[in-house]
Design a protein around this motif. Structure first.
Motif, PDB file in Angstrom:
ATOM      1  N   TRP A 165       1.013  -1.248  -0.013  1.00  0.00           N
ATOM      2  CA  TRP A 165      -0.059   0.144  -0.028  1.00  0.00           C
ATOM      3  C   TRP A 165       0.926   1.206  -0.076  1.00  0.00           C
ATOM      4  CZ3 TRP A 165      -5.546  -0.457   0.638  1.00  0.00           C
ATOM      5  CH2 TRP A 165      -6.195   0.612   0.835  1.00  0.00           C
ATOM      6  N   LEU A 166       2.167   1.072   0.725  1.00  0.00           N
ATOM      7  CA  LEU A 166       3.127   2.167   0.624  1.00  0.00           C
ATOM      8  C   LEU A 166       3.439   2.538  -0.664  1.00  0.00           C
ATOM      9  CD1 LEU A 166       5.122   3.643   2.857  1.00  0.00           C
ATOM     10  CD2 LEU A 166       6.558   1.996   1.835  1.00  0.00           C
ATOM     11  N   CYS A 167       3.420   1.841  -1.775  1.00  0.00           N
ATOM     12  CA  CYS A 167       3.820   1.786  -2.766  1.00  0.00           C
ATOM     13  C   CYS A 167       2.382   2.626  -4.006  1.00  0.00           C
ATOM     14  CB  CYS A 167       4.530   0.599  -3.869  1.00  0.00           C
ATOM     15  SG  CYS A 167       5.634  -0.035  -2.598  1.00  0.00           S
ATOM     16  N   ASP A 168       1.615   2.919  -3.477  1.00  0.00           N
ATOM     17  CA  ASP A 168       0.170   3.273  -4.165  1.00  0.00           C
ATOM     18  C   ASP A 168       0.246   4.848  -4.254  1.00  0.00           C
ATOM     19  OD1 ASP A 168      -2.168   4.018  -4.948  1.00  0.00           O
ATOM     20  OD2 ASP A 168      -3.047   2.264  -4.395  1.00  0.00           O
ATOM     21  N   GLU A 169       0.584   5.456  -5.074  1.00  0.00           N
ATOM     22  CA  GLU A 169       0.669   6.830  -5.071  1.00  0.00           C
ATOM     23  C   GLU A 169      -0.626   7.535  -5.022  1.00  0.00           C
ATOM     24  OE1 GLU A 169      -0.493   5.974  -9.279  1.00  0.00           O
ATOM     25  OE2 GLU A 169       1.002   4.943  -7.984  1.00  0.00           O
ATOM     26  N   GLU A 191       5.160   9.399   4.800  1.00  0.00           N
ATOM     27  CA  GLU A 191       5.484  10.481   5.709  1.00  0.00           C
ATOM     28  C   GLU A 191       5.255  10.047   7.120  1.00  0.00           C
ATOM     29  OE1 GLU A 191       2.859  13.763   5.008  1.00  0.00           O
ATOM     30  OE2 GLU A 191       3.539  13.931   2.972  1.00  0.00           O
ATOM     31  N   LEU A 192       4.672   8.847   7.314  1.00  0.00           N
ATOM     32  CA  LEU A 192       4.202   8.300   8.771  1.00  0.00           C
ATOM     33  C   LEU A 192       5.352   7.275   9.034  1.00  0.00           C
ATOM     34  CD1 LEU A 192       0.389   8.162   8.758  1.00  0.00           C
ATOM     35  CD2 LEU A 192       1.621   9.755   9.697  1.00  0.00           C
ATOM     36  N   VAL A 193       5.846   6.378   8.039  1.00  0.00           N
ATOM     37  CA  VAL A 193       6.614   5.381   8.683  1.00  0.00           C
ATOM     38  C   VAL A 193       7.812   5.735   9.344  1.00  0.00           C
ATOM     39  CG1 VAL A 193       5.731   3.694   6.862  1.00  0.00           C
ATOM     40  CG2 VAL A 193       7.495   4.980   6.321  1.00  0.00           C
ATOM     41  N   PRO A 194       8.600   6.935   9.230  1.00  0.00           N
ATOM     42  CA  PRO A 194       9.667   6.928   9.919  1.00  0.00           C
ATOM     43  C   PRO A 194       9.350   7.389  11.523  1.00  0.00           C
ATOM     44  CG  PRO A 194       9.718   8.513   8.037  1.00  0.00           C
ATOM     45  CD  PRO A 194       8.011   7.781   7.975  1.00  0.00           C
ATOM     46  N   ALA A 200      12.542  -1.981   0.215  1.00  0.00           N
ATOM     47  CA  ALA A 200      13.415  -1.261  -0.481  1.00  0.00           C
ATOM     48  C   ALA A 200      12.660   0.168  -0.499  1.00  0.00           C
ATOM     49  CB  ALA A 200      13.817  -1.365  -1.880  1.00  0.00           C
ATOM     50  N   GLU A 201      11.469   0.337  -0.604  1.00  0.00           N
ATOM     51  CA  GLU A 201      10.817   1.562  -0.609  1.00  0.00           C
ATOM     52  C   GLU A 201      10.581   1.989   0.803  1.00  0.00           C
ATOM     53  OE1 GLU A 201       8.700   3.033  -3.237  1.00  0.00           O
ATOM     54  OE2 GLU A 201       9.356   1.965  -4.934  1.00  0.00           O
ATOM     55  N   LEU A 202      10.314   1.211   1.676  1.00  0.00           N
ATOM     56  CA  LEU A 202      10.140   1.596   3.102  1.00  0.00           C
ATOM     57  C   LEU A 202      11.577   2.028   3.630  1.00  0.00           C
ATOM     58  CD1 LEU A 202       8.705   1.239   5.812  1.00  0.00           C
ATOM     59  CD2 LEU A 202       9.223  -1.125   5.942  1.00  0.00           C
ATOM     60  N   ALA A 203      12.605   1.471   3.259  1.00  0.00           N
ATOM     61  CA  ALA A 203      14.051   1.909   3.892  1.00  0.00           C
ATOM     62  C   ALA A 203      14.254   3.118   3.085  1.00  0.00           C
ATOM     63  CB  ALA A 203      14.874   1.028   3.265  1.00  0.00           C
ATOM     64  N   ARG A 204      13.786   3.585   1.959  1.00  0.00           N
ATOM     65  CA  ARG A 204      13.947   4.931   1.388  1.00  0.00           C
ATOM     66  C   ARG A 204      13.163   5.871   2.480  1.00  0.00           C
ATOM     67  NH1 ARG A 204      11.775   6.209  -4.282  1.00  0.00           N
ATOM     68  NH2 ARG A 204       9.693   6.240  -2.996  1.00  0.00           N
ATOM     69  N   ASP A 205      12.104   5.699   2.651  1.00  0.00           N
ATOM     70  CA  ASP A 205      11.134   6.572   3.298  1.00  0.00           C
ATOM     71  C   ASP A 205      11.564   6.692   4.905  1.00  0.00           C
ATOM     72  OD1 ASP A 205       9.534   6.988   1.182  1.00  0.00           O
ATOM     73  OD2 ASP A 205       8.155   5.342   1.782  1.00  0.00           O
ATOM     74  N   ARG A 206      12.502   5.584   5.344  1.00  0.00           N
ATOM     75  CA  ARG A 206      12.809   5.756   6.743  1.00  0.00           C
ATOM     76  C   ARG A 206      14.152   6.385   6.691  1.00  0.00           C
ATOM     77  NH1 ARG A 206      10.540   3.259  10.857  1.00  0.00           N
ATOM     78  NH2 ARG A 206      12.415   2.218  11.782  1.00  0.00           N
ATOM     79  N   SER A 207      14.760   6.736   5.664  1.00  0.00           N
ATOM     80  CA  SER A 207      16.270   7.075   5.497  1.00  0.00           C
ATOM     81  C   SER A 207      17.232   6.132   6.116  1.00  0.00           C
ATOM     82  CB  SER A 207      16.487   8.503   6.125  1.00  0.00           C
ATOM     83  OG  SER A 207      15.521   9.431   5.646  1.00  0.00           O
ATOM     84  N   GLU A 208      17.118   4.589   5.922  1.00  0.00           N
ATOM     85  CA  GLU A 208      17.807   3.537   6.188  1.00  0.00           C
ATOM     86  C   GLU A 208      18.240   2.813   4.995  1.00  0.00           C
ATOM     87  OE1 GLU A 208      15.073   2.562  10.098  1.00  0.00           O
ATOM     88  OE2 GLU A 208      14.935   1.204   8.289  1.00  0.00           O
ATOM     89  N   THR A 209      19.245   2.049   5.142  1.00  0.00           N
ATOM     90  CA  THR A 209      19.411   1.133   3.917  1.00  0.00           C
ATOM     91  C   THR A 209      18.308  -0.021   3.964  1.00  0.00           C
ATOM     92  OG1 THR A 209      20.955  -0.189   5.185  1.00  0.00           O
ATOM     93  CG2 THR A 209      21.892   1.661   4.313  1.00  0.00           C
TER      94      THR A 209
END
Length: 269
Positions: free
Chosen positions: A186-190, A198-201, A241-250
Motif C-alpha cells: 500500500w506504501l507504493c500506491d501513489e 510520511e508516517l513510517v519514519p 526497499a521503498e520502506l527503507a528509503r522513506d525511513r532514510s535507512e539502507t
C-alpha cells in the motif's frame, strides 16, 4: 548477501496460487524471503493455512481466525474449530480478525461479536500459559476497534495491526499501546498510500514488520509488473526497499530490523 526476510502476511491458500504454489515458494526463497506466515482468515482457509504450514516446516507458519468480512459465519462450531487449530504449534497467531467498516461485508454487530470472541480465545490461551500474538485487521473502524481492545487490556499477548493504511492519529494510538505495525505494498500506491511515506519514519524498529498480503496489494511501483497482476512473497524485497528509503535507512538495515522483530513477535526459531 542481504539479510533474510519474513513475510508476516501472505494469503497462500488463495486459489490463484493453486496452479503454481511450489514455484511461488521457490521464488520467495530465491528472493531472500525465508519464512512466511500464511494468513488464516475464514473457517475454510484457516485449516488450509495449517495444512500448508505442516507441509513446509520451517518455511511456512499459519494464523487461524475469521476476518470481519466473514464474521457472519462465526458460530459456536466455528469458535470450537478455531480453538482446536490453536492447539497446533504451527499456528503462531490468533487472527486475522478485527473490524472493517469500509466494506461492511458482514453486519457491524456481527463483526464486533466475532472480534470479541477471538480476543477471548487469545485471552484464554494467555491464561493457560500458552499465549499467542494477535494478527489484526482494522479499516475505517478505529474507535470501535480500540474500545473493544481496551476491554481485553492486560489479558492478551502482543498485537500487530496488519496492513496498516490509516492516518497519523490512528498510528500514534497504536504505538501508544505498544502495538506492532505491518506495512504492505500500500506504501507504493501513489493514489492511496502517499501519506504512509510520511508516517513510517515514526514507527520504532522494534514495532515494525513487513508483509505482502499476497495475492492482493501488488506494489504499483514494481517494474516490470507481472502479467497476471498477482502479488506474491518474492516481491517483499521491493516493499522493503521503498520502506527503507522513506525511513532514510539502507534496505539491509530495514530487512534486519523487521526480520528480528517478526521472529520475536511470532516466537519463530
Amino acid at each position: 548477501m542481504p539479510p533474510p526476510l519474513i513475510d508476516i502476511g501472505a494469503n497462500l491458500t488463495h486459489d490463484s496460487f493453486d496452479r503454481d504454489r511450489d514455484a511461488v515458494l521457490t521464488r520467495a526463497r530465491d528472493a531472500g524471503v525465508t519464512r512466511m506466515i500464511v494468513t488464516g482468515a475464514s473457517r475454510e482457509h484457516s485449516p488450509k493455512a495449517l495444512e500448508l504450514a505442516r507441509q513446509h516446516p520451517g518455511l511456512l507458519y499459519a494464523t487461524a481466525g475469521v476476518h470481519p468480512h466473514h464474521a457472519a459465519e462465526y458460530t459456536e462450531e466455528c469458535d470450537a474449530e478455531l480453538r482446536a487449530l490453536h492447539a497446533h504449534a504451527e499456528v503462531v497467531a490468533v487472527g486475522e480478525c478485527g473490524l472493517d467498516y469500509f466494506r461492511d461485508f458482514s453486519p457491524r454487530p456481527a463483526q464486533r461479536r466475532a472480534f470479541e470472541r477471538q480476543l477471548q480465545i487469545a485471552a484464554d490461551l494467555a491464561a493457560a500459559g500458552t499465549p499467542k500474538p494477535l494478527f489484526l485487521h482494522q479499516r475505517d473502524a478505529h474507535d470501535d476497534f480500540v474500545a473493544i481492545m481496551q476491554d481485553f487490556e492486560g489479558r492478551i499477548g502482543p498485537v500487530v495491526v496488519h496492513c496498516f493504511t490509516a492516518g497519523r492519529r490512528e498510528l500514534f494510538d497504536c504505538l501508544d499501546r505498544d502495538w506492532h505495525i505491518g506495512i504492505t505494498g500500500w506504501l507504493c500506491d501513489e493514489r492511496r498510500g502517499r501519506h504512509l511515506r510520511e508516517l513510517v519514519p515514526n514507527i520504532p524498529a522494534h514495532r515494525l514488520m513487513v508483509e505482502t498480503d499476497a495475492p492482493y496489494l501488488l506494489p504499483r511501483t514494481l517494474d516490470p509488473m507481472p502479467k497476471d497482476r498477482r502479488n506474491e512473497p518474492a516481491f517483499l524485497p521491493h516493499i522493503v526497499a521503498e520502506l527503507a528509503r522513506d525511513r532514510s535507512e539502507t534496505p539491509e538495515a530495514t530487512a534486519q530490523a523487521t526480520t528480528a522483530t517478526a521472529a520475536a513477535f511470532f516466537g519463530l526459531d
